[in-house]
Design an enzyme around this catalytic site. Structure first.
Site, PDB file in Angstrom:
ATOM      1  N   THR A 170      -1.702  26.453   6.714  1.00 20.11           N
ATOM      2  CA  THR A 170      -1.784  25.459   5.638  1.00 20.11           C
ATOM      3  C   THR A 170      -2.067  26.057   4.277  1.00 20.11           C
ATOM      4  O   THR A 170      -2.331  27.239   4.164  1.00 20.11           O
ATOM      5  CB  THR A 170      -2.881  24.434   5.947  1.00 20.11           C
ATOM      6  OG1 THR A 170      -2.872  23.463   4.926  1.00 20.11           O
ATOM      7  CG2 THR A 170      -4.243  25.076   5.958  1.00 20.11           C
ATOM      8  N   THR A 195      -4.807  23.451  -8.536  1.00 15.65           N
ATOM      9  CA  THR A 195      -3.643  23.585  -9.430  1.00 15.65           C
ATOM     10  C   THR A 195      -3.305  22.190  -9.975  1.00 15.65           C
ATOM     11  O   THR A 195      -3.898  21.766 -10.947  1.00 15.65           O
ATOM     12  CB  THR A 195      -2.424  24.221  -8.711  1.00 15.65           C
ATOM     13  OG1 THR A 195      -2.162  23.503  -7.519  1.00 15.65           O
ATOM     14  CG2 THR A 195      -2.694  25.675  -8.385  1.00 15.65           C
ATOM     15  N   ASN A 253       7.287  17.600 -10.990  1.00 16.89           N
ATOM     16  CA  ASN A 253       7.979  18.809 -10.546  1.00 16.89           C
ATOM     17  C   ASN A 253       9.269  19.110 -11.285  1.00 16.89           C
ATOM     18  O   ASN A 253       9.854  20.175 -11.105  1.00 16.89           O
ATOM     19  CB  ASN A 253       8.225  18.739  -9.039  1.00 16.89           C
ATOM     20  CG  ASN A 253       6.932  18.916  -8.287  1.00 16.89           C
ATOM     21  OD1 ASN A 253       6.297  19.971  -8.379  1.00 16.89           O
ATOM     22  ND2 ASN A 253       6.503  17.880  -7.577  1.00 16.89           N
ATOM     23  N   LYS A 299      -7.489  23.228  -1.474  1.00 14.46           N
ATOM     24  CA  LYS A 299      -6.630  22.793  -2.577  1.00 14.46           C
ATOM     25  C   LYS A 299      -5.289  22.412  -1.937  1.00 14.46           C
ATOM     26  O   LYS A 299      -4.892  22.949  -0.903  1.00 14.46           O
ATOM     27  CB  LYS A 299      -6.473  23.860  -3.653  1.00 14.46           C
ATOM     28  CG  LYS A 299      -5.733  25.115  -3.324  1.00 14.46           C
ATOM     29  CD  LYS A 299      -4.251  25.101  -3.545  1.00 14.46           C
ATOM     30  CE  LYS A 299      -3.844  24.458  -4.837  1.00 14.46           C
ATOM     31  NZ  LYS A 299      -2.362  24.222  -4.837  1.00 14.46           N
ATOM     32  N   GLU A 343       1.014  15.146  -4.919  1.00 13.34           N
ATOM     33  CA  GLU A 343       1.586  14.896  -6.241  1.00 13.34           C
ATOM     34  C   GLU A 343       2.263  13.527  -6.319  1.00 13.34           C
ATOM     35  O   GLU A 343       3.183  13.230  -5.556  1.00 13.34           O
ATOM     36  CB  GLU A 343       2.569  16.007  -6.601  1.00 13.34           C
ATOM     37  CG  GLU A 343       1.842  17.315  -6.907  1.00 13.34           C
ATOM     38  CD  GLU A 343       2.759  18.510  -7.069  1.00 13.34           C
ATOM     39  OE1 GLU A 343       2.325  19.489  -7.682  1.00 13.34           O
ATOM     40  OE2 GLU A 343       3.893  18.472  -6.587  1.00 13.34           O
TER      41      GLU A 343
END
Lengths: 405, 405
Positions: free
Chosen positions: A194, A157, A400, A183, A278
């Site tokens: 997870t 993603t 985000n 991922k 991220e």
């Protein structure tokens, strides 16, 4: 265990698995968003899932299918770009339709297909788009490294890099290969499970054996990482064993080697997930030592790893140990302030809960590195844990807070 | 209770207190960093403190002094720019020296002076600078609004605005005034206590009475806010009662009014602290309803308020309710997904754990406002809570990742 063979560039492919990827049009970017794994007859499987009370339909569906099949599984179908979560009956119906259609194309029962999804929560999965892409997906499957690479790209993603790890080792009677893909990126704080991780081996093992190995493999790896402290609704770790190596895990030495191999692969994937979190600039290896129990050590680790003030100090490579000490103090563990010491890199920066002389520039230079070590000793006992976490950067917020995503 | 008088511009000053502020040179900026409150003989006091296991020296010192004096207190001395925490013996010695010197200048015992500090942890407090400034500080004290204003400025750190609230009400025999001041900004997640808050009243009350009022006053205010989820080592709420109004809190009606007045002041200060949180763009009033207990409601509220993905979505005014639902699911409260509903503003955006039709643009427009409402219903019982929290912006990261601070 020096007999494990690993090399960063090299991927060892376990026997018996084929992979495929396609663009179903779920991602607006037009990138790969649908992946397939096919496993040979006799493949056994075990999985662990998110502990979130809100779970996506594929998690419930996959759990039920594994139970109904007594741990037999023949295929995995994964989409990215949509979590297939919290859309009521639509989500379950989507799983059913997709697994049935994929099964039909592969000559399998619908319960032999394990579904997974990752992406936005609460938006209806575009089932039709997936159904329309299945025939292409099935026809293009293959067993090469390139096929596996495409599959890994299809499950990404906001990941910026594909995540792969593999090892190969000899057992008395043959060679066992274990490969894993993952991922990660955001909503990373697995609790007894997870993100999406798929592990493939050609060892021969029962589903019950696999389950034991998997629990052991996850404990110090996927359960000891956090990017943002958010636990996903879709976390899944699935281990498939094709048996095609002809080597059974039926003696102590082979079992030990397999457990070690599994830990290595899980550890590598966990590290790859955290370092590609991220907006991440720095990965911090947080060691908690001298705790009374491992649970207590983990509680301290999580309090530190989830403190915004600690994470932002790390983003600035600021050796501000006072924020770390304050986070330890608010962990809920009844620590004594004058027993807590903190190290940054190899340097003691806080001795027995108080400041001590240290080379601040050296500590800053350590924290500038992409991988940093922070060690906390509690003087309460002999247990400890190592926890991988990250800094918190303005980029994380930007990624985000972007309303268009 | 319409008899309370409040007005945003107006400050009501309780009788008996004088205030002062000075620059001791603790802050590199050269701004006010030392504040003094003097209270008349007979003043009673009560305080609540941080629940962090790591506490600053002034917290331990103040707690001990209150116990030794049976709740009598005559002065408060506060510095900003340094937390006087985790520097070992130096921190305690600093408290002792400062309280003794201030006491001498004011004609008081050292235990009648209550110390407070706020700022960086682990750096030695520059005691000499404070001692050298005390004479000026004492000589310039006064009872006007201007003196109080200067005091409030002296306790600020990254606060961008001074925080003040006051009310006045008539009781049968006279008029009671209650005023409060606070500093907040970062490390805001009080647990049974809070940042630095000083409340002053001219009501007459015993220390035990004050303690009861104070606990009640904090419960739904300072204990129900969070900016970043970090609990400070220095949180202190101190209530001083000079008795100068001549009105005792000895009948039911006066007690009720006083409790109400205290709640109003605490609520206003809590709101001011949250809305001036570091980097904050939006304040979110999070209502958790139909929980089994208030504790459970608070647990859900904190899980949502501390989710980085929820906070960053709010920063983008993104009505991404899926992240809120995932946070509710990971709170540890055994909620049932299909019983959870979520409202943004007055609009239902998630019904029984699943998506429902709503006007996304209207939801976005609600979240663009500086004050937003998010309501979550659990269908588990009749308890609930209201929790004030904030979005998480790139500015918060910038403020706290800046190594030079």
């Amino acid at each position: 265990m020096t007999l494990l063979r690993r090399s960063p560039g090299r991927v060892y492919l376990p026997q018996g698995f084929s992979f495929s990827a396609a663009c179903a049009g779920i991602k607006a970017s037009g990138r790969l968003d649908l992946g397939l794994v096919e496993a040979p007859p006799g493949t056994t499987a075990a999985a662990v899932f998110t502990q979130n009370r809100v779970v996506a339909a594929p998690v419930e569906f996959g759990r039920a299918a594994l139970a109904a099949n007594h741990g037999r599984m023949r295929a995995v179908i994964v989409n990215s770009g949509n979590a297939n979560c919290a859309t009521g009956d639509h989500a379950y119906l989507a799983c059913q339709q997709i697994c049935r259609a994929a099964g039909r194309l592969l000559g399998l029962q619908s319960e032999e297909v394990f579904p997974s999804s990752t992406g936005i929560i609460g938006v209806a999965l575009p089932t039709e788009k997936i159904l329309a892409t299945l025939a292409t997906l099935v026809s293009e499957r293959g067993t090469t490294k390139k096929h596996l690479d495409q599959f890994v790209r299809a499950i990404m993603t906001t990941d910026t890099r594909p995540k792969l790890a593999s090892v190969r080792f000899r057992s008395g009677k043959g060679t066992i290969t274990l490969a894993g893909v993952a991922k990660g990126s955001g909503m990373i704080h697995p609790q007894l499970a997870t993100m999406l991780v798929y592990l493939f081996t050609d060892a021969a093992a029962t589903a019950a054996e696999l389950k034991r190995f998997l629990r052991g493999g996850c404990e110090h790896t996927f359960n000891c990482i956090s990017v943002d402290g958010d636990t996903s609704t879709n976390d899944t770790v699935l281990l498939l064993a094709s048996g095609k190596s002809g080597v059974r895990l039926n003696n102590k030495s082979t079992r030990k080697r397999f457990a070690h191999a599994l830990s290595e692969v899980c550890e590598s994937l966990a590290e790859q997930i955290v370092s590609d979190g991220e907006g991440v600039q720095h990965v911090i290896r947080l060691s908690i030592e001298q705790a009374r129990s491992q649970k207590e050590a983990l509680r301290v680790a999580r309090a530190v790893a989830h403190s915004l003030l600690v994470k932002t100090a790390w983003a600035g490579a600021d050796p501000n140990w006072g924020r770390i000490l304050a986070a330890v103090g608010s962990s809920g563990v009844p620590i004594k302030q004058d027993k807590v010491s903190i190290f940054i890199g190899s340097q003691l920066v806080c001795r027995n809960g108080a400041s001590c002389r240290f080379d601040e520039r050296r500590a800053h230079e350590h924290l500038v590195k992409p991988g940093c070590d922070v060690r906390i000793t509690l003087q309460r006992g002999r247990a400890g844990t190592t926890f991988l976490t990250t800094d918190l950067t303005a980029d994380y917020v930007r990624i985000n807070a972007d309303y268009s995503t």
